[in-house]
Design a protein around this motif. Sequence first.
Motif, PDB file in Angstrom:
ATOM      1  N   ARG A 180       0.869  -1.196   0.000  1.00 51.85           N
ATOM      2  CA  ARG A 180       0.000   0.000   0.000  1.00 51.85           C
ATOM      3  C   ARG A 180       0.884   1.216   0.000  1.00 51.85           C
ATOM      4  N   ASP A 181       0.537   2.187  -0.807  1.00 49.62           N
ATOM      5  CA  ASP A 181       1.289   3.437  -0.703  1.00 49.62           C
ATOM      6  C   ASP A 181       0.353   4.560  -0.285  1.00 49.62           C
ATOM      7  N   PHE A 182       0.952   5.633   0.155  1.00 51.07           N
ATOM      8  CA  PHE A 182       0.198   6.797   0.633  1.00 51.07           C
ATOM      9  C   PHE A 182       0.439   7.891  -0.390  1.00 51.07           C
ATOM     10  N   LYS A 183      -0.584   8.116  -1.234  1.00 51.22           N
ATOM     11  CA  LYS A 183      -0.352   8.973  -2.399  1.00 51.22           C
ATOM     12  C   LYS A 183      -0.502  10.455  -2.088  1.00 51.22           C
ATOM     13  N   ARG A 184      -1.296  10.777  -1.056  1.00 49.84           N
ATOM     14  CA  ARG A 184      -1.548  12.198  -0.829  1.00 49.84           C
ATOM     15  C   ARG A 184      -0.451  12.847   0.003  1.00 49.84           C
TER      16      ARG A 184
ATOM     17  N   THR B 131       0.562  12.885  -4.845  1.00 50.37           N
ATOM     18  CA  THR B 131       2.005  12.957  -5.096  1.00 50.37           C
ATOM     19  C   THR B 131       2.418  11.670  -5.797  1.00 50.37           C
ATOM     20  N   GLY B 132       3.712  11.502  -6.050  1.00 47.71           N
ATOM     21  CA  GLY B 132       4.209  10.217  -6.553  1.00 47.71           C
ATOM     22  C   GLY B 132       4.105   9.137  -5.498  1.00 47.71           C
ATOM     23  N   GLY B 133       3.994   9.524  -4.229  1.00 52.91           N
ATOM     24  CA  GLY B 133       3.914   8.563  -3.114  1.00 52.91           C
ATOM     25  C   GLY B 133       4.762   9.050  -1.942  1.00 52.91           C
TER      26      GLY B 133
ATOM     27  N   ILE C 223       3.805  -5.268 -14.338  1.00 63.12           N
ATOM     28  CA  ILE C 223       2.516  -4.579 -14.413  1.00 63.12           C
ATOM     29  C   ILE C 223       2.125  -4.255 -12.979  1.00 63.12           C
ATOM     30  N   TYR C 224       1.849  -2.996 -12.761  1.00 63.00           N
ATOM     31  CA  TYR C 224       1.440  -2.524 -11.435  1.00 63.00           C
ATOM     32  C   TYR C 224      -0.056  -2.264 -11.514  1.00 63.00           C
ATOM     33  N   SER C 225      -0.819  -2.995 -10.716  1.00 62.51           N
ATOM     34  CA  SER C 225      -2.265  -2.755 -10.680  1.00 62.51           C
ATOM     35  C   SER C 225      -2.578  -1.916  -9.453  1.00 62.51           C
TER      36      SER C 225
ATOM     37  N   LEU D  91      -7.923   1.034 -10.429  1.00 62.21           N
ATOM     38  CA  LEU D  91      -7.921   2.496 -10.598  1.00 62.21           C
ATOM     39  C   LEU D  91      -6.939   2.903 -11.684  1.00 62.21           C
ATOM     40  N   GLU D  92      -5.863   2.155 -11.780  1.00 71.02           N
ATOM     41  CA  GLU D  92      -4.857   2.505 -12.799  1.00 71.02           C
ATOM     42  C   GLU D  92      -3.921   1.338 -13.023  1.00 71.02           C
ATOM     43  N   TYR D  93      -3.295   1.332 -14.204  1.00 78.66           N
ATOM     44  CA  TYR D  93      -2.170   0.441 -14.463  1.00 78.66           C
ATOM     45  C   TYR D  93      -0.910   1.276 -14.623  1.00 78.66           C
ATOM     46  N   ASN D  94       0.193   0.761 -14.064  1.00 80.16           N
ATOM     47  CA  ASN D  94       1.506   1.281 -14.393  1.00 80.16           C
ATOM     48  C   ASN D  94       2.295   0.119 -14.979  1.00 80.16           C
ATOM     49  N   VAL D  95       3.340   0.453 -15.715  1.00 76.74           N
ATOM     50  CA  VAL D  95       4.071  -0.629 -16.397  1.00 76.74           C
ATOM     51  C   VAL D  95       5.469  -0.793 -15.816  1.00 76.74           C
ATOM     52  N   ARG D  96       5.573  -0.511 -14.550  1.00 77.72           N
ATOM     53  CA  ARG D  96       6.865  -0.524 -13.849  1.00 77.72           C
ATOM     54  C   ARG D  96       6.581  -0.830 -12.405  1.00 77.72           C
ATOM     55  N   MET D  97       7.641  -0.984 -11.622  1.00 74.18           N
ATOM     56  CA  MET D  97       7.414  -1.143 -10.197  1.00 74.18           C
ATOM     57  C   MET D  97       7.041   0.220  -9.607  1.00 74.18           C
ATOM     58  N   GLY D  98       6.291   0.216  -8.519  1.00 70.68           N
ATOM     59  CA  GLY D  98       5.868   1.486  -7.910  1.00 70.68           C
ATOM     60  C   GLY D  98       6.998   2.106  -7.098  1.00 70.68           C
ATOM     61  N   ASP D  99       6.944   3.402  -6.985  1.00 73.04           N
ATOM     62  CA  ASP D  99       7.862   4.128  -6.114  1.00 73.04           C
ATOM     63  C   ASP D  99       6.973   4.900  -5.148  1.00 73.04           C
ATOM     64  N   PRO D 100       6.931   4.619  -3.864  1.00 71.68           N
ATOM     65  CA  PRO D 100       7.911   3.928  -3.018  1.00 71.68           C
ATOM     66  C   PRO D 100       7.593   2.472  -2.659  1.00 71.68           C
ATOM     67  N   GLU D 101       6.606   1.819  -3.290  1.00 72.60           N
ATOM     68  CA  GLU D 101       6.321   0.426  -2.933  1.00 72.60           C
ATOM     69  C   GLU D 101       7.556  -0.467  -3.099  1.00 72.60           C
ATOM     70  N   THR D 102       8.324  -0.220  -4.184  1.00 71.84           N
ATOM     71  CA  THR D 102       9.506  -1.038  -4.462  1.00 71.84           C
ATOM     72  C   THR D 102      10.499  -1.011  -3.300  1.00 71.84           C
TER      73      THR D 102
HETATM   74  N1  GLY Z   1       3.467   4.757  -5.905  1.00 72.72           N
HETATM   75  C1  GLY Z   1       2.722   4.912  -7.076  1.00 72.72           C
HETATM   76  C2  GLY Z   1       3.457   4.856  -8.322  1.00 72.72           C
HETATM   77  O1  GLY Z   1       4.606   4.455  -8.377  1.00 72.72           O
HETATM   78  O2  GLY Z   1       2.896   5.233  -9.343  1.00 72.72           O
END
Ligand code: GLY
Length: 398
Positions: free
Chosen positions: A201-205, A215-217, A256-258, A270-281
Motif C-alpha cells: 500500500r502506498d500513501f499517495k496524498r 504525489t508520486g507517493g 505490471i502494477y495494478s 484504478l490505474e495500471y503502471n508498467v513498472r514497479m511502484g515508487d515507493p512500494e519497491t
Molecule cells: N506509488 C505509485 C506509483 O509508483 O505510481
Amino acid sequence: MKLNFLVYGSGAREHAIAKKLAESEFCNKLYLCGANDGFCELGVVLPEKNILESALLNHVDVLVVGPENPLCDGIVDEFSAAGISAIGVNKYWSQLESSKYFAKRFMKKHNIKTAKYEVVETFKKISAAPVVIKADGLCKGKGVYVAFDPKKAETVLSEFLDGKFGEASKRVLLEEYLSGEELSLISLWDGEHLLSFLPARDFKRKTADADSLNTGGMGAYTPVKLSELQVKKLSDYEVSLKTALLQEGADFVGFIYSGLIWHDNDFYVLEYNVRMGDPETQALLFHMESDLGELFCMALQKRLDKYEFKWKQGSSACVVLAANSYPEGVSVGKKISCIPEKNIYFAGVKKDGDNFVTNGGRILSVCSCGDRPFNSALKIAESICFEDKFYRKDLCEN
Ligand code: GLY
Ligand code: AMP
C-alpha cells in the motif's frame, strides 16, 4: 548463470533495485544509467547518451528499466532489436500506463472491474461531485484530481484541457469516484506466467487530508493484511489479468502494477503502471530475502511459475522524505546531515564535496522491517536533517 545487468533510472526505486542486484548471485557485473550520487558507486555508470551503444560495448545481457518514460519511448524495443534482453514492457504495452483510455479499453474487453468513465476533449459543465478528473497521458503521478465540489471540478477540467500537462491532458477522463482502501499489486509477467509480489500500500496524498494533493507517493508498506474474501478476490483478479495478457499474446517480460481499490466487496482497478511502484519497491525489496537477479533470470526463461519468493518476518515500511514544496516544487542545494548508513535509498540528492545536498522533490526513502515498521522508519526520518524537510508523521500499517 551470471549475467551483466544494467539498471536504468535515477531514484530511490532504482537504488533499491540496484542494491538487490549488486547482492545477487546471478549478477556478474552491474551497470547503471542515470544513477544519482547516492548509489552510483554500486556499479559502473554508463552515459545516458547513446546508452544502447555503451550497453553493447560493455556486453550488457539484461536491461532493467525503472521509470515509465523510457519504456513509453520504446527503450525495450530498441534493446531487444539489438539482441539485449530486458525487464520492462515494450512500447505497445506501455500504453497501459501512458494512456488511461487504452487501459480502460483493455479492462472493458477483458471484463476487469474498473470505475465508470467518460472521455472529454472539450469543456463541459459538471453537476455532481465527487468526481475524479484524470489526464489521459503521463503526468508523473500528478494528473489525477479528486474533486469534492462541482465548481472545483470544472476549474480543474478546464485547466487540464487548456494544457496544464501539455498534450497529456488534452484528453481527459471523468471518472466515477470509488471509495475504499487501496492496494498496489506489482506483478512480473514472463509472456506465459504472472507472478505477484506481496500486496503493498502506498500513501499517495501529501497529507492525511482526503483533498490534499496527489504525489508520486509519500510512503508505503508491505504486506497489507487482507481478509479471506479479499485474498480470494485478489487471486481472482490475478487470474483475470493473466488470462487477458495470454489472450492478447502480450510478448514482453516486465512489470505490471495494478492500482486497486477495495469497493463493493471486490477489487476495482484504478490505474495500471508498467513498472514497479515508487515507493512500494523500496518497501518490497527491503522485505525480500530471495534473489532478485534469479527472479529476473527465471522471468527471461519463462519459468516464473517455478520461482519462490522468500520474505523477511513481519512487515516492511518506507517513509519518503520530501521537500516542503513537493509535489509542486523541489529543494535544491540544502545540506543533508545525520544520514544513517543503512535503511536508506537515495532519490533527489547530489554530492557537494563530502556532503549530500538536496536535488529534487522526493529526497530520500527510509525503510524499516519488524512488527511495527513505521515506528522505527519514522524515528530515522526524524533524525535526518535538512532545511525544508517534509514527511508524513501519520503513516502506519493496517
Ligand atoms: N506509488 C505509485 C506509483 O509508483 O505510481
Ligand atoms: P491513479 O493515478 O489513477 O491511481 O490515481 C491516483 C490516486 O487518485 C489513486 O491512488 C486514488 O487515491 C485516487 N483515485 C483515482 N481514481 C479514483 C476513483 N475512481 N475513485 C476514487 N479515487 C480515485
